[in-house]
Structures are given as C-alpha cells and as structure tokens.
Enzyme design. Structure first.
Site, PDB file in Angstrom:
ATOM      1  N   HIS A   1       0.845  -1.197   0.000  1.00 26.50           N
ATOM      2  CA  HIS A   1       0.000   0.000   0.000  1.00 26.50           C
ATOM      3  C   HIS A   1       0.880   1.247   0.000  1.00 26.50           C
ATOM      4  CE1 HIS A   1      -3.058   2.946   1.160  1.00 26.50           C
ATOM      5  NE2 HIS A   1      -2.289   3.288   2.176  1.00 26.50           N
TER       6      HIS A   1
ATOM      7  N   ASP B   1       6.488  21.082 -26.957  1.00 25.40           N
ATOM      8  CA  ASP B   1       6.524  19.738 -26.366  1.00 25.40           C
ATOM      9  C   ASP B   1       7.569  19.762 -25.262  1.00 25.40           C
ATOM     10  OD1 ASP B   1       6.630  16.879 -25.890  1.00 25.40           O
ATOM     11  OD2 ASP B   1       5.752  16.636 -27.874  1.00 25.40           O
TER      12      ASP B   1
ATOM     13  N   TRP C   1       6.929  -0.081   3.887  1.00 31.31           N
ATOM     14  CA  TRP C   1       7.440   0.594   2.680  1.00 31.31           C
ATOM     15  C   TRP C   1       8.811   1.202   2.921  1.00 31.31           C
ATOM     16  CZ3 TRP C   1       8.711   5.618   1.059  1.00 31.31           C
ATOM     17  CH2 TRP C   1       8.538   6.621   2.008  1.00 31.31           C
TER      18      TRP C   1
ATOM     19  N   SER D   1      13.238   5.979 -14.026  1.00 33.86           N
ATOM     20  CA  SER D   1      12.156   6.728 -14.659  1.00 33.86           C
ATOM     21  C   SER D   1      12.062   8.136 -14.078  1.00 33.86           C
ATOM     22  CB  SER D   1      10.848   5.962 -14.456  1.00 33.86           C
ATOM     23  OG  SER D   1       9.748   6.812 -14.591  1.00 33.86           O
ATOM     24  N   SER D   2      12.157   8.238 -12.747  1.00 35.67           N
ATOM     25  CA  SER D   2      12.051   9.554 -12.107  1.00 35.67           C
ATOM     26  C   SER D   2      13.201  10.456 -12.492  1.00 35.67           C
ATOM     27  CB  SER D   2      12.077   9.403 -10.581  1.00 35.67           C
ATOM     28  OG  SER D   2      10.889   8.873 -10.144  1.00 35.67           O
TER      29      SER D   2
ATOM     30  N   HIS E   1      13.103  11.864   3.121  1.00 41.26           N
ATOM     31  CA  HIS E   1      12.492  13.129   3.500  1.00 41.26           C
ATOM     32  C   HIS E   1      12.312  14.088   2.334  1.00 41.26           C
ATOM     33  CE1 HIS E   1      10.209  15.413   6.163  1.00 41.26           C
ATOM     34  NE2 HIS E   1      10.709  16.456   5.547  1.00 41.26           N
TER      35      HIS E   1
ATOM     36  N   GLU F   1      11.893  13.205  -0.500  1.00 40.13           N
ATOM     37  CA  GLU F   1      10.845  12.550  -1.273  1.00 40.13           C
ATOM     38  C   GLU F   1       9.451  13.057  -0.891  1.00 40.13           C
ATOM     39  OE1 GLU F   1      10.589  10.542  -3.786  1.00 40.13           O
ATOM     40  OE2 GLU F   1       8.540   9.811  -3.585  1.00 40.13           O
TER      41      GLU F   1
ATOM     42  N   TYR G   1       8.727  15.909   0.034  1.00 45.81           N
ATOM     43  CA  TYR G   1       8.560  17.224  -0.597  1.00 45.81           C
ATOM     44  C   TYR G   1       8.394  17.086  -2.102  1.00 45.81           C
ATOM     45  CZ  TYR G   1       9.046  19.289   3.866  1.00 45.81           C
ATOM     46  OH  TYR G   1       8.798  19.632   5.171  1.00 45.81           O
TER      47      TYR G   1
ATOM     48  N   SER H   1      -1.569  26.864  -6.023  1.00 42.41           N
ATOM     49  CA  SER H   1      -1.268  28.250  -6.379  1.00 42.41           C
ATOM     50  C   SER H   1      -1.848  28.641  -7.738  1.00 42.41           C
ATOM     51  CB  SER H   1       0.251  28.484  -6.383  1.00 42.41           C
ATOM     52  OG  SER H   1       0.800  28.118  -5.150  1.00 42.41           O
TER      53      SER H   1
ATOM     54  N   HIS I   1      14.973  13.410  11.473  1.00 43.75           N
ATOM     55  CA  HIS I   1      13.808  13.528  12.372  1.00 43.75           C
ATOM     56  C   HIS I   1      12.898  12.302  12.255  1.00 43.75           C
ATOM     57  CE1 HIS I   1      11.422  15.984   9.137  1.00 43.75           C
ATOM     58  NE2 HIS I   1      11.170  14.710   9.021  1.00 43.75           N
ATOM     59  N   HIS I   2      13.200  11.418  11.301  1.00 44.32           N
ATOM     60  CA  HIS I   2      12.504  10.127  11.276  1.00 44.32           C
ATOM     61  C   HIS I   2      13.185   9.126  12.200  1.00 44.32           C
ATOM     62  CE1 HIS I   2      10.029  11.202   7.742  1.00 44.32           C
ATOM     63  NE2 HIS I   2      11.077  11.929   7.420  1.00 44.32           N
TER      64      HIS I   2
ATOM     65  N   THR J   1       6.686  27.102   5.081  1.00 43.61           N
ATOM     66  CA  THR J   1       5.392  26.464   4.837  1.00 43.61           C
ATOM     67  C   THR J   1       4.274  27.378   5.313  1.00 43.61           C
ATOM     68  OG1 THR J   1       6.532  24.398   5.311  1.00 43.61           O
ATOM     69  CG2 THR J   1       4.168  24.275   5.026  1.00 43.61           C
TER      70      THR J   1
ATOM     71  N   LYS K   1       3.576  30.057   2.873  1.00 46.15           N
ATOM     72  CA  LYS K   1       2.729  29.613   1.769  1.00 46.15           C
ATOM     73  C   LYS K   1       1.254  29.628   2.165  1.00 46.15           C
ATOM     74  CE  LYS K   1       4.024  27.238  -1.582  1.00 46.15           C
ATOM     75  NZ  LYS K   1       4.710  28.134  -2.494  1.00 46.15           N
TER      76      LYS K   1
ATOM     77  N   ARG L   1       1.904   1.606  15.055  1.00 45.85           N
ATOM     78  CA  ARG L   1       1.454   1.371  13.689  1.00 45.85           C
ATOM     79  C   ARG L   1       1.867  -0.028  13.236  1.00 45.85           C
ATOM     80  NH1 ARG L   1       5.646   4.929  10.048  1.00 45.85           N
ATOM     81  NH2 ARG L   1       4.415   4.054   8.367  1.00 45.85           N
TER      82      ARG L   1
END
Lengths: 380, 535
Positions: free
Chosen positions: B84, B113, B149, B177-178, B261, B263, B265, B276, B310-311, B336, B339, B458
């Site tokens: 998931h 293009d 994950w 790909s990314s 991390h 990621e 963002y 926006s 921080h993880h 943040t 924004k 979790r």
C-alpha cells in the site's frame, strides 16, 4: 450559505460519533498518558504546550479562511480586490512564527538534555529484542529471563467469546523494577530492529542489533505499566508486549532473592537426568512459549515460511540433526538459534516432546547431558 | 542536422485517432513522443494504481475492524501495509504529478513539447514494467515484501523473503524513470520557455516542478545506492547494514531517509504549485506574494535535505544531532507557513466561487494545514518519542499526503480536464465526490490521532481492546473514502466520452489566467508550434 450547512452537518456527525466514547472512557482515550516518571511529565507538558500553540495559530488562520469563505464570495456580489503584494506583511508573517518556534525550542532542548542524561544510575537492565519477545538482564544481579506474550491462543483466534482485559498486553514474566530508583536501560536487539516503548515511562528506544543505546526512568508510583514493540519486526510484531511492574524497594529485593534462588535450582535441573514424563511436560511448556509462534501449538506450522514439525524430516530423522537446528538455528531463515535462550533441560525436553507428540511418535528421547555434550562438541 | 529535420517532417502532420488496426492503435501509445499522450498515460497508470493500493488499504482496515485474527493473516497484513505504501508513493502520487507536469508544463510555458520527447516515452514505459515486477511478488513462491514501505535492514536484508530482490529491481526502474523525467522537466523549463517568459513570470506550478526535479536528481541516486547495498548484503557477502560484519543497521536508515524526507517534498511541492494555480482562478484575483511563494518553495527544498534524521529520533542518535535536526525541522514550518498565509491572502477579498477544483483546493488548504500542525508537534523531539511509530504518525502523514497531495491532484484533474478533453465534467457528481471524500477522509484519519496518543503502534495486525472503538470508526470512514472514488472514476470517464454534452470554451473558467487557456479546448495535438509572445 450552503457550504456552512454542509460544514455544520459534518461537524455534528463527527461530534455525535465521538461524544459517547468521551463520556464513557474519560480523557485518557484522547490524549497522551501523563505517565509516572519526571520525563514523561515533561513530555506531557511539552505536548500540551505545542498543542495549544497549534490550536491558537489554527484559530487565527482557519478563522480568517472561514471569514473569507463566507463574506468574500461571488454569490454575494463581491468584486475582487486588486492587491497582490506586500513585502512588510510577508516579513511579519515569517518572523512571528519564527519567534514562536524559538520560544518552543528552548523548553524542548532542556527536556531533551535531561532525557539524554543516563549517568549515576542505581540499576542497570539490559533489554534485548528478539523475534518476538523481550529478554531482560539484570546486570547487577546476574538474573536474566525472557518475557513472552501470555494471551491464550483461544483469545487470539476468537475461540473464546470474550477477550481478557489485557488482551495482547500481558506477558508470562514482567519486568520488575523498584520505584524511586534511577533505572538505566541498555537497549539492543538480537535479530532485527525492534523498539521498546512504554508510554507511561516516557521511553521509546529502538533496539538495534549489534549496538546498544540507552534510556532511563525513575518511576514515582507502584503499578503495572504496559507497552508494545513499536518498530515493525516481522510477522509477530504486534504480539510482543512489554509489561513493567514497579514495586517498592523491599518487594524488589525480595523478588531479586527469589530469582537468584530459582536460578540455582534451574542450574541443578540441567545437571541431572529427567524421566521421559518430566521431559514431555517441560517440553510442551517450552514448545508452546518458544516454538508455537511460528510452528503452531499443534506443530502444523505456516508453510512455506514456517514448516510443519509434524512429520518433518527433522523431527522424524536423526536426533543429532534435530538438536543441532534447535541449538544453532538455520541460517537464512527465520529459525533462530535457541542455544543461548534455553537451558540444557529445556532443549532436551523440547526435542523429546517434538519427536513424541504433535503427531510424531519416534519413540526416542534425549537428556540434558547429551545437550551439554553437543554444546561442548560445538565449541571445539 | 539532417536527422533532426527528417524527424520534424515525419511527425509534423501526424494526428492521432485515425489508426485503423488494433496494432496501430496500441503502437500509437507505445511509440508516442507527444507530451499530451505521455501525460495521459501517466495519469491513467496512476489512476489504476490508486484503486489497487486503495483496495489494499481497505483490506487492512477490514482486518482492523475488530480485535482478534479475523480476515487476513498477520503475514499477509504486513504485505498489504508494505505494498500500500510503496504503490501509493511511487505508483500513484509520483506518476500523477509527472503526468500533470507532462500535460501542463509545455502548455503553461508556451513550449511545443517537452525538450526530450523520446526520453519522455522511455521514462513512462519503464513504470508499468516496474509495477508488474513489484506486484508479481504476490504470485511467486514465498511472501511478497513484508517489511513496510521503509524496508528497514536487517528485516529486509538477512530476514527478507526472496521477493525482496524483485522489489529492489522495481525500485531501480522507478528511480531511473524519475531521474529521466526530472532531467526532461529541467531541460524543458530552462530551454523551451516562450520568448519573454522570464523565470519570474513562470506560473508557480512550473516553478514548483522545476525545484522538485532538482530534488529528484539529488535523492533518487541515493535510493538506488541504498537498495543496491541491500542487494549486495543479501547476495554478495557484503555487510553494509549487518553489525556482525562490521556494518550498521542505522546506516540504512540514514540513507533511506536522506532519500525519504526530500521525497515527501517531491510529493507535496508540485501540489503547492497546483493550489497556487487554482486558488487565484476561483478567487478572481492574482496570487498574493508571487515572489515569496517561489522563494518559499526554494527554501523548503533546500531545508528538506537537512532534516532526514527527524525520522530517527528514537534510534539513539547523539544529542547534538537530535538538537540540530529538531531545529532544522521546526524552521521548515516558517516557509510552509508563508505559503499558507499567502494562499489565504490570495482568497481574501477575492470573489470566490466554489466549483469542484476550488472545493478540493480549499479542502487541501484546511487539511494540509491541519497535517502541518501535527507535523510541528512531531518535530519536538521529546514529544516525538511518544508519537514516533504510533498511529499519530499515520494520521499526520495521511493528512499531508491524502488530503494534501492527493487532494491537489484531484483538484488539478477537475481543473484541467475540460482543457484536455473539451467537455465539462459533471459539477454535481464532482461536489458529491468532494464531500464524501472529505467526510470519509476525516472519519478515517482524525480518530487515528487519538489512537496514537493512547499508545497504539502502527503496522500491527491486531490490537488491545482499548483501541477498538476508534478502529471501528476509522474502518467505516475508510470504506466511505474508498468507494466515493468510484464517483470520481465515473465522472472522469463520462467527461472524456463527452456524455455531459457541455462543451468547454477555450478559457473554461471565468477567472482563468495563463497560457494554457489561450489554446482551444480540447487542446490540439500540437500546440505552440509557433511560440506565443509574452510581454
């Protein structure tokens, strides 16, 4: 106004859903426990401070948003304003949050420094995570034991109509500690990463194989405090709870004396031969606590990851191989080496049991001396 | 030179839709180098994966409806949480955002293009194979990946099932790909902007993807390195993550979160860009503080590289590191916040109307901000010790990812769908979709805050009795949330087929702004062959 009515509907449904629980169970269902250590109190206070700061900012920000949503809508005939820039405003709303954060960072830093101070401990306890149980070693007394989930299988598999109050939060042997003493926990793991979490103590420390990290607690109140493994550690991650029993110093000393006595008795047991009946009784106990998590109580296992013991080539083949796999595990599989976890008597008993029960009837048996010999042979 | 010219003339008159045989129809999609076609492919892949990974979430929630072993085994439960997460991140949000970038960036900066069309084709076509490889693990012997994950070592190395190698190769393909997609977006934005469109005149969506692409270039190689180290630990006798061989399991976590991390963002910055675009349109007012919106994205992106630990606040990293990562994480709240304040100021004194894209954007604004608050709480290390790996974290990241990124993607689809296919979507169904999703979303995830604070870890397949009521509520919410996405699917298909019979004008929205609304609806196969002039 349609939006408002939607919102009102949504909020009231949510409140309706939650209120009965709030009334029935009190606030602890909704918030962190205050806990029973100075650190857990500090954490609780920080948590509430940052929570109220968020509520304050939220009221202002969401207030402005909701005001805009109500009063600045096209359907009210509002003509859009033309402004779209203001440097001073930008600076202000960057600086104010920054100041709030600095104010928040100061107490957080102080608590963090206290949390990290594990010096001058009165008692040292090593906590080792295993798949899927905890081992507690009292380094000052040479006492060591495993703590396994004790919730009956019948409750886990719903064969009983009701579940006990401490379903999944109960163990066979809890960690016993005295109150008012500084206890230093040395946390590590034997296989994969686990995490030793007891909310009431304000401790969550990851157990990392090969490394020891510390935490500490000074418990203020006698009682039983429960927690669970917090880091995914495999299939039975949800089934390795932690139970800490905090007692007075007197009771603690008494308990230590008892444990030391039991240890001597157990050592004696491992030097003498047991009868087959004794082996079978002890073997069932050892099998149910240590082997059944994977191989099931009836030995049927959960193939292909966890093979059956019933009719297996190990349990019905040469006995030396059976002893070897229990002592040393099998590399590259989930089968652990139980040599360091179980006594000679335990291993002799469980091997005998598995060969003569669980649908197997090999007829042979093994005794404590042979296990001892197997260990010696291996060392050489 | 000659080659380039031939290529031009070959494709110049090509228009799709006239293929006679099935083979030709398939070949059109397999060989396409058109940014609109590739955007469509990305979006459909994402849509398909959304239902696959969403179905897994419903299996998880069904098991958690009541305590006791009920429906799926703990082993399968772990496979579900793992897949998931992996599919939602790599198979839903990232492809959807890349699809939007493909469709919209050339249209919004006035380019004919993407800069590298063939690379674009390859970036997309790696993905279906990557996901086939990943999902095939359910059908091979032994369990599918079952370690979350985040695939922490050593659970995923010495203790991982054989299928882990499939996951490693699938991640390599997704990363490739990314990276290629990111290179393409950077090349397009640097080289293909219409004359007169300076960087500070670019739409915020283009800016947000420009920054995101640099983030991807920085982190994807680290992830690739990390999974390669896993592979060599598993099969070639190395011990990067094995303490017994001189390695360190924490090294894995550092590498993973150095990717992980930034990621998150990657998943949220383009969503910021979308919001926006949408808020000014339906507020009929220019975006407030354009320059600061762009600066804030840049600052967030830079900071996102220095907050990864921080993880790992409960792992036992030294005090000095904990302090550094706590301060750095808290500082992210400042840009943040800027924004959120600017978005609010954009709406303030505007002339608001509430079409479906606007509803999703407002939903984003409220719920993302709410998720930001729990994020701020998580930054406070001592408190994080209690929150870490509990349902509080699950609640937090679903508020920022589901009602953040996914809401923005849905808003974007409603917003641009009329431009893509030339018909209006059904507004009534769109509103039903929004309100049911919002209801389901909040019922599911709001109560998870309480579960986490009360001590529920979790990734557990069964739980103590004290957590029963909130788990039931969450499961009911999850089914509302899941099934209301069928309305979305139905609405999109109905719109594409033109069943609503309401043709979209070129401008589509009253408060429209930007180049994409200057081309006809549906957007012709080739747009801006002659660049527009911007003044």
């Amino acid at each position: 106004m349609r939006l408002i009515s939607y919102w009102r509907w949504f909020v009231s449904v949510l409140l309706l859903a939650i209120t009965p629980y709030a009334l029935a169970h009190g606030e602890s269902k909704f918030n962190l426990p205050k806990g029973v250590t100075p650190i857990s109190h500090d954490i609780y206070d920080l948590h509430m401070t940052i929570f109220w700061i968020c509520v304050g900012i939220g009221v202002i920000v969401f207030g402005v948003m909701i005001y805009t949503l109500i009063y600045h809508r096209k359907s009210r005939g509002v003509k859009p304003a033309q402004f779209h820039e203001h440097t001073l405003v930008e600076i202000v709303w960057a600086v104010i949050p920054l100041l709030i954060l600095v104010a928040m960072a100061i107490p957080a830093t102080l608590v963090l420094i206290r949390m990290n101070d594990t010096t001058e401990a009165d008692i040292n306890i090593k906590v080792t995570g295993y798949q899927w149980k905890w081992q507690y070693e009292y380094l000052d007394h040479g006492i060591s034991y495993f703590s396994n989930l004790s919730t009956p299988r019948d409750e886990l598999e719903n064969r009983k109509p009701t579940k006990g109050q401490w379903y999944l939060l109960e163990v066979d042997k809890p960690l016993v500690v005295p109150i008012h003493k500084k206890i230093r926990f040395l946390v590590t793991a034997n296989d994969v990463v686990h995490s030793w979490w007891v909310p009431s103590l304000g401790i969550k420390r990851d157990a990392i194989p090969g490394f020891i990290y510390e935490a500490w607690a000074r418990i203020e109140k006698p009682g039983t405090y429960r927690g669970q493994c917090a880091e995914l550690c495999g299939v039975n991650h949800g089934f390795m709870p932690i139970v800490v029993k905090a007692v007075t110093e007197e009771e603690y000393n008494k308990w230590i004396a008892e444990q030391t006595q039991q240890k001597t008795a157990a050592a004696q047991l491992s030097t003498k031969s047991l009868t087959k009946d004794e082996l079978m009784t002890l073997g069932k106990k050892v099998h149910d606590t240590n082997c059944a998590v994977c191989h099931k109580v009836d030995g049927s296992g959960m193939p292909p990851a966890f093979p059956a013991i019933t009719g297996s080539h190990i349990a019905t083949g040469p006995i030396a191989k059976h002893i070897d796999i229990v002592l040393n595990g099998k590399l590259g599989t989930a089968m652990q080496a139980f040599g360091s976890q179980l006594s000679d008597a335990d291993i002799a008993a469980v091997v005998t049991y598995q060969r003569n029960a669980l649908g197997n009837s090999k007829g042979d048996m093994v005794n404590t001396q042979e296990i001892k010999a197997a260990r010696v042979k291996e060392k050489n | 030179m000659a080659e380039v010219i031939t290529h031009e003339t070959e494709h110049h008159h090509y228009e799709p839709g006239h293929e006679k045989t099935l083979g030709a129809k398939i070949a059109r999609w397999v060989f396409t180098t058109n940014h609109k076609d590739i955007g469509t492919l990305y979006l459909w892949l994402s849509f398909l994966m959304f239902f696959v990974a969403g179905g897994m979430a419903l299996l998880i929630r069904t098991e958690l409806f009541m305590p006791g072993a009920r429906f799926i085994s703990p082993e399968f439960f772990n496979q579900m949480t793992t897949m998931h997460g992996l599919i939602m991140v790599f198979g839903v949000v990232m492809p959807a955002l890349t699809g939007l970038a493909n469709w919209q960036i050339p249209l919004m900066i006035g380019a004919p293009d993407m800069a590298l069309p063939r690379l674009n084709n390859w970036s997309f076509w790696l993905l279906p194979f990557a996901f086939l490889l990943l999902i095939s693990t359910f059908f091979i012997e032994g369990p599918a990946p079952n370690f979350g994950w985040t695939f922490y070592a050593p659970l995923s190395t010495q203790y991982g099932p054989p299928s882990t190698d499939f996951m490693i190769f699938a991640i390599h393909l997704m990363g490739l790909s990314s990276i290629m997609g990111a290179i393409n977006i950077i090349a397009t934005i640097i080289n293909m902007r219409a004359p007169g469109m300076s960087y500070m005149k670019m739409p915020v969506f283009a800016w947000s993807w420009f920054i995101t692409a640099f983030l991807l270039l920085g982190i994807m190689p680290v992830l690739a390195g990390c999974v390669t180290m896993m592979l060599t630990d598993r099969h070639f006798g190395t011990s990067f993550f094995n303490a017994a061989g001189g390695g360190d399991p924490l090294l894995f976590q550092h590498l993973f979160w150095f990717f992980g991390h930034p990621e998150v963002y990657v998943l949220i910055l383009p969503a910021f860009g979308i919001i926006s675009e949408i808020l000014p349109t339906f507020s009929r007012k220019k975006i407030f503080g354009y320059r600061f919106m762009v600066y804030a994205i840049v600052v967030i992106a830079v900071l996102s590289y220095v907050v990864w630990a921080h993880h790992m606040f409960t792992t036992g990293i030294p005090l000095a590191s904990e302090l550094f990562f706590m301060y750095a994480t808290m500082i992210i709240a400042v840009p943040t916040g800027v924004k959120v304040f600017n978005w609010t100021a954009t709406m303030f004194k505007g002339s608001l109307s509430f079409e479906t894209p606007m509803l999703f954007a407002i939903g984003f604004l409220f719920m993302f901000t709410f998720g930001g608050f729990s994020g701020l709480m998580l930054a406070i290390v001592p408190a994080d010790v209690q929150y870490q790996d509990s349902y509080f974290v699950v609640a937090h990241f679903h508020y920022v990812l589901m009602s953040g990124s996914v809401y923005a993607i849905m808003a974007a689809i409603y917003y641009w769908l009329p431009k893509w296919c030339g018909y209006m979507y059904c507004e009534k169904l769109g509103k039903w979709h929004f309100w049911l999703t919002t209801l389901g979303m909040n019922i599911t995830f709001f109560v998870m805050h309480f579960l986490g604070l009360a001590g529920m870890p979790r990734r557990i397949p069964d739980y103590p009795l004290q957590f029963e009521d909130f788990n039931r509520i969450a499961t009911i919410g999850a089914f509302i949330l899941g099934f209301s996405q069928l309305i979305f699917l139905y609405n999109v298909i109905k719109t594409i087929r033109g069943k609503n019979r309401v043709k979209a004008s070129a401008e589509v929205w009253e408060g429209h702004h930007g180049l994409e609304w200057t081309v006809a609806s549906p957007a012709p196969y080739h747009t801006f062959s002659t660049p527009p002039k911007i003044d």
